[in-house]
Design a protein around this motif. Structure first.
Motif, PDB file in Angstrom:
ATOM      1  N   ALA A  14       0.841  -1.196   0.000  1.00 50.03           N
ATOM      2  CA  ALA A  14       0.000   0.000   0.000  1.00 50.03           C
ATOM      3  C   ALA A  14       0.878   1.249   0.000  1.00 50.03           C
ATOM      4  O   ALA A  14       1.884   1.318   0.697  1.00 50.03           O
ATOM      5  CB  ALA A  14      -0.914  -0.009   1.222  1.00 50.03           C
ATOM      6  N   ASN A  87      -3.802   1.346  -2.983  1.00 46.24           N
ATOM      7  CA  ASN A  87      -4.356   0.834  -1.732  1.00 46.24           C
ATOM      8  C   ASN A  87      -4.983  -0.534  -2.007  1.00 46.24           C
ATOM      9  O   ASN A  87      -5.195  -0.911  -3.169  1.00 46.24           O
ATOM     10  CB  ASN A  87      -5.351   1.823  -1.138  1.00 46.24           C
ATOM     11  N   SER A 121      -1.675  -4.683   2.396  1.00 49.16           N
ATOM     12  CA  SER A 121      -1.810  -3.626   3.417  1.00 49.16           C
ATOM     13  C   SER A 121      -0.668  -3.666   4.401  1.00 49.16           C
ATOM     14  O   SER A 121       0.131  -4.573   4.437  1.00 49.16           O
ATOM     15  CB  SER A 121      -3.137  -3.789   4.146  1.00 49.16           C
TER      16      SER A 121
END
Length: 121
Positions: A14, A87, A121
């Motif tokens: 991310a 993201n 993430s």
């Protein structure tokens, strides 16, 4: 006959960046608008960005505006999608498409096979 081949996908953290390429072969590359779509697991395919045959007009979905940039090099028969600030919601298979218009309702004449983008993430 038109053939589109995507490349440049991969795994990125991310906040990272990727640049996708779409190589076009066949007739009249400069006559086509090119759109990028994506499809995440369990979701419908959605429009991401598009560029007109001249390169003058572009169109983006709201969630990627300011982060993604579409461009084309007609001399190389290639379209690019620069993706920054990625993201996890950007995780999907990305497809380029030769179309008669720009945007989600454009009539697509030919699809590429897709390239996987995974954002951790």
């Amino acid at each position: 006959q038109v053939t589109l081949v995507e490349s440049g996908g991969g795994l990125v953290q991310a906040g990272g960046s990727l640049r996708l390429s779409c190589a076009f072969s066949g007739r009249a590359f400069s006559a086509y608008n090119i759109n990028w779509f994506r499809q995440a697991p369990g979701k419908e395919r959605e429009f991401v960005a598009g560029i007109s045959w001249s390169g003058i007009s572009t169109n983006y979905r709201d969630s990627v505006k300011g982060r993604f940039t579409i461009s084309r090099d007609n001399a190389k028969n290639t379209i690019y999608l620069q993706m920054n600030s990625l993201n996890p919601e950007d995780t999907a298979i990305y497809y380029c498409a030769a179309a008669q218009g720009l945007g989600p309702s454009s009539r697509v004449d030919s699809w590429g096979q897709g390239t996987q983008v995974t954002v951790s993430s």
